[in-house]
Write a protein that holds these residues in place. Sequence first.
Motif, PDB file in Angstrom:
ATOM      1  N   GLY A   3     -65.570   2.210  71.913  1.00 39.96           N
ATOM      2  CA  GLY A   3     -64.855   3.237  71.234  1.00 39.96           C
ATOM      3  C   GLY A   3     -65.971   4.333  70.736  1.00 39.96           C
ATOM      4  O   GLY A   3     -65.886   5.474  71.322  1.00 39.96           O
ATOM      5  N   GLY A   4     -66.845   4.040  69.821  1.00 36.26           N
ATOM      6  CA  GLY A   4     -67.626   4.933  69.167  1.00 36.26           C
ATOM      7  C   GLY A   4     -67.247   5.673  67.957  1.00 36.26           C
ATOM      8  O   GLY A   4     -67.981   6.537  67.639  1.00 36.26           O
ATOM      9  N   GLN A   5     -65.852   5.368  67.383  1.00 38.08           N
ATOM     10  CA  GLN A   5     -65.495   6.038  66.185  1.00 38.08           C
ATOM     11  C   GLN A   5     -66.094   5.934  65.233  1.00 38.08           C
ATOM     12  O   GLN A   5     -66.801   4.627  64.968  1.00 38.08           O
ATOM     13  N   LYS A   6     -66.541   6.846  64.073  1.00 41.07           N
ATOM     14  CA  LYS A   6     -67.334   6.619  63.170  1.00 41.07           C
ATOM     15  C   LYS A   6     -66.814   6.284  62.014  1.00 41.07           C
ATOM     16  O   LYS A   6     -65.451   6.678  61.829  1.00 41.07           O
ATOM     17  N   LEU A   7     -67.169   5.617  61.101  1.00 41.25           N
ATOM     18  CA  LEU A   7     -66.778   4.977  59.962  1.00 41.25           C
ATOM     19  C   LEU A   7     -67.654   5.070  58.772  1.00 41.25           C
ATOM     20  O   LEU A   7     -68.879   4.433  58.957  1.00 41.25           O
ATOM     21  N   ASP A   8     -67.374   5.738  57.762  1.00 41.16           N
ATOM     22  CA  ASP A   8     -68.378   5.760  56.519  1.00 41.16           C
ATOM     23  C   ASP A   8     -67.975   5.140  55.553  1.00 41.16           C
ATOM     24  O   ASP A   8     -66.553   5.234  55.178  1.00 41.16           O
ATOM     25  N   MET A   9     -68.721   4.247  54.764  1.00 41.57           N
ATOM     26  CA  MET A   9     -68.304   3.506  53.696  1.00 41.57           C
ATOM     27  C   MET A   9     -69.329   3.174  52.622  1.00 41.57           C
ATOM     28  O   MET A   9     -70.536   3.219  52.871  1.00 41.57           O
ATOM     29  N   THR A  10     -68.823   3.111  51.366  1.00 39.95           N
ATOM     30  CA  THR A  10     -69.840   3.119  50.469  1.00 39.95           C
ATOM     31  C   THR A  10     -69.600   1.788  49.618  1.00 39.95           C
ATOM     32  O   THR A  10     -68.351   1.511  49.300  1.00 39.95           O
ATOM     33  N   CYS A  11     -70.405   0.806  49.454  1.00 41.35           N
ATOM     34  CA  CYS A  11     -70.046  -0.443  49.054  1.00 41.35           C
ATOM     35  C   CYS A  11     -71.012  -0.908  47.842  1.00 41.35           C
ATOM     36  O   CYS A  11     -72.296  -0.373  47.832  1.00 41.35           O
ATOM     37  N   THR A  12     -70.759  -2.003  47.100  1.00 38.34           N
ATOM     38  CA  THR A  12     -71.788  -2.520  46.335  1.00 38.34           C
ATOM     39  C   THR A  12     -72.477  -3.849  47.051  1.00 38.34           C
ATOM     40  O   THR A  12     -71.749  -4.157  48.106  1.00 38.34           O
ATOM     41  N   GLY A  13     -73.491  -4.261  46.543  1.00 37.97           N
ATOM     42  CA  GLY A  13     -74.247  -5.298  47.334  1.00 37.97           C
ATOM     43  C   GLY A  13     -73.389  -6.555  47.505  1.00 37.97           C
ATOM     44  O   GLY A  13     -73.776  -7.437  48.384  1.00 37.97           O
ATOM     45  N   ASP A  14     -72.324  -6.929  46.625  1.00 39.55           N
ATOM     46  CA  ASP A  14     -71.612  -8.205  46.815  1.00 39.55           C
ATOM     47  C   ASP A  14     -70.380  -8.092  47.498  1.00 39.55           C
ATOM     48  O   ASP A  14     -69.636  -9.159  47.773  1.00 39.55           O
ATOM     49  N   ASP A  15     -69.960  -6.873  48.033  1.00 35.61           N
ATOM     50  CA  ASP A  15     -68.946  -6.551  49.051  1.00 35.61           C
ATOM     51  C   ASP A  15     -69.090  -7.507  50.091  1.00 35.61           C
ATOM     52  O   ASP A  15     -70.369  -7.578  50.574  1.00 35.61           O
ATOM     53  N   GLN A  16     -68.114  -7.829  50.548  1.00 44.71           N
ATOM     54  CA  GLN A  16     -68.394  -8.839  51.826  1.00 44.71           C
ATOM     55  C   GLN A  16     -67.643  -8.278  53.067  1.00 44.71           C
ATOM     56  O   GLN A  16     -66.730  -7.820  53.031  1.00 44.71           O
ATOM     57  N   PHE A  17     -68.339  -8.559  54.460  1.00 43.39           N
ATOM     58  CA  PHE A  17     -67.761  -8.295  55.657  1.00 43.39           C
ATOM     59  C   PHE A  17     -67.499  -9.514  56.326  1.00 43.39           C
ATOM     60  O   PHE A  17     -68.333 -10.292  56.367  1.00 43.39           O
ATOM     61  N   ALA A  18     -66.578  -9.562  57.205  1.00 44.18           N
ATOM     62  CA  ALA A  18     -66.254 -10.749  58.076  1.00 44.18           C
ATOM     63  C   ALA A  18     -67.361 -10.864  59.214  1.00 44.18           C
ATOM     64  O   ALA A  18     -67.629 -10.011  59.924  1.00 44.18           O
ATOM     65  N   ASP A  19     -67.784 -12.158  59.148  1.00 48.66           N
ATOM     66  CA  ASP A  19     -68.749 -12.453  60.325  1.00 48.66           C
ATOM     67  C   ASP A  19     -68.138 -12.273  61.830  1.00 48.66           C
ATOM     68  O   ASP A  19     -67.028 -12.637  62.048  1.00 48.66           O
ATOM     69  N   VAL A  20     -69.080 -11.800  62.533  1.00 52.70           N
ATOM     70  CA  VAL A  20     -68.531 -11.937  64.053  1.00 52.70           C
ATOM     71  C   VAL A  20     -69.216 -13.026  64.662  1.00 52.70           C
ATOM     72  O   VAL A  20     -70.804 -13.416  64.840  1.00 52.70           O
ATOM     73  N   ASP A  21     -68.564 -13.777  65.571  1.00 52.24           N
ATOM     74  CA  ASP A  21     -69.169 -14.824  66.273  1.00 52.24           C
ATOM     75  C   ASP A  21     -69.907 -14.356  67.509  1.00 52.24           C
ATOM     76  O   ASP A  21     -69.305 -13.806  68.543  1.00 52.24           O
ATOM     77  N   LEU A  22     -71.144 -13.935  67.477  1.00 51.14           N
ATOM     78  CA  LEU A  22     -71.843 -13.008  68.356  1.00 51.14           C
ATOM     79  C   LEU A  22     -72.672 -13.885  69.239  1.00 51.14           C
ATOM     80  O   LEU A  22     -73.548 -14.990  68.606  1.00 51.14           O
ATOM     81  N   LEU A  23     -72.960 -13.712  70.429  1.00 56.91           N
ATOM     82  CA  LEU A  23     -73.850 -14.204  71.278  1.00 56.91           C
ATOM     83  C   LEU A  23     -74.868 -13.142  71.920  1.00 56.91           C
ATOM     84  O   LEU A  23     -74.417 -12.238  72.389  1.00 56.91           O
ATOM     85  N   ARG A  24     -76.176 -13.667  71.684  1.00 63.77           N
ATOM     86  CA  ARG A  24     -77.219 -12.613  72.165  1.00 63.77           C
ATOM     87  C   ARG A  24     -77.580 -13.560  73.544  1.00 63.77           C
ATOM     88  O   ARG A  24     -77.969 -14.440  73.785  1.00 63.77           O
ATOM     89  N   ARG A  25     -77.632 -12.289  74.654  1.00 64.99           N
ATOM     90  CA  ARG A  25     -78.042 -12.972  76.132  1.00 64.99           C
ATOM     91  C   ARG A  25     -79.084 -11.770  76.386  1.00 64.99           C
ATOM     92  O   ARG A  25     -79.017 -10.668  76.406  1.00 64.99           O
ATOM     93  N   THR A  26     -80.178 -12.271  77.253  1.00 68.81           N
ATOM     94  CA  THR A  26     -81.100 -11.389  77.867  1.00 68.81           C
ATOM     95  C   THR A  26     -80.527 -10.985  79.112  1.00 68.81           C
ATOM     96  O   THR A  26     -80.078 -11.581  79.779  1.00 68.81           O
ATOM     97  N   VAL A  27     -80.469  -9.529  79.319  1.00 71.66           N
ATOM     98  CA  VAL A  27     -79.989  -8.998  80.386  1.00 71.66           C
ATOM     99  C   VAL A  27     -80.921  -7.924  80.801  1.00 71.66           C
ATOM    100  O   VAL A  27     -81.969  -7.401  80.585  1.00 71.66           O
ATOM    101  N   SER A  28     -80.808  -7.404  82.178  1.00 73.31           N
ATOM    102  CA  SER A  28     -81.357  -6.273  82.819  1.00 73.31           C
ATOM    103  C   SER A  28     -80.375  -5.279  83.297  1.00 73.31           C
ATOM    104  O   SER A  28     -79.206  -5.445  83.563  1.00 73.31           O
ATOM    105  N   PHE A  29     -80.823  -3.921  82.933  1.00 70.58           N
ATOM    106  CA  PHE A  29     -79.851  -2.861  83.458  1.00 70.58           C
ATOM    107  C   PHE A  29     -79.891  -2.681  84.861  1.00 70.58           C
ATOM    108  O   PHE A  29     -81.042  -2.544  85.582  1.00 70.58           O
ATOM    109  N   LEU A  30     -78.878  -2.851  85.747  1.00 70.77           N
ATOM    110  CA  LEU A  30     -78.794  -2.524  87.236  1.00 70.77           C
ATOM    111  C   LEU A  30     -78.721  -1.242  87.535  1.00 70.77           C
ATOM    112  O   LEU A  30     -79.680  -0.791  88.161  1.00 70.77           O
ATOM    113  N   TYR A  31     -77.560  -0.640  87.185  1.00 72.58           N
ATOM    114  CA  TYR A  31     -77.222   0.591  87.652  1.00 72.58           C
ATOM    115  C   TYR A  31     -76.142   1.407  86.976  1.00 72.58           C
ATOM    116  O   TYR A  31     -75.392   0.772  86.154  1.00 72.58           O
TER     117      TYR A  31
END
Length: 188
Positions: free
Chosen positions: A48-76
């Motif tokens: 989507g790309g919608q912007k979100l600005d936030m101001t937080c203290t260092g102890d504020d928490q964000f939900a972790d995302v189950d992220l997978l990193r894969r090596t890819v190549s750009f085809l076209y």
Amino acid sequence: MAYAKDLKKGQIVQIENQYYILRQQESKSPSARGASTLYKFRFNSVPGGQKLDMTCTGDDQFADVDLLRRTVSFLYREGDEFTFMDSGDYSQYLVNSSTIEEQLPFMSDGMEGLIALLVDGQLLAVELPSSIALEIVETSPAIKGASAAARTKTARLSTGLEVQVPEYLSNGEIIKINTETGKFMSRA
């Protein structure tokens, strides 16, 4: 859960059941006694790309995302869609240009060594290597006797990106570009 003080640029977090990628981060330490450091973040939703600005203290928490990193190549590129191929199992991922708009000036067909960030099998972001080599396709003629520390000139690269390069470089030369800053590093 990830703390605000530990977030890094390019990291993906979940806020109100929506995925966001961290684009900018700034920290401010107030001078008042007992005041805590404030972190100002700019997130973009993915996809989507919608912007979100936030101001937080260092102890504020964000939900972790189950992220997978894969090596890819750009085809076209086909219209507004970009196709990437997994280097391990050869599966393909389609992504809209708005999701990777910051990386587009650095990407060319067949580019390898990219890292795809996947959540639930969906490509949410692409990480570029720290530097890439691109060809100069248009610049003013090289000046004989120009030194490396002298003036610069504008050069258009094979991907359409324009950067400042030393005067001694000419068309057809391959140069290294820093993908974080978008600046000339050296000849490749």
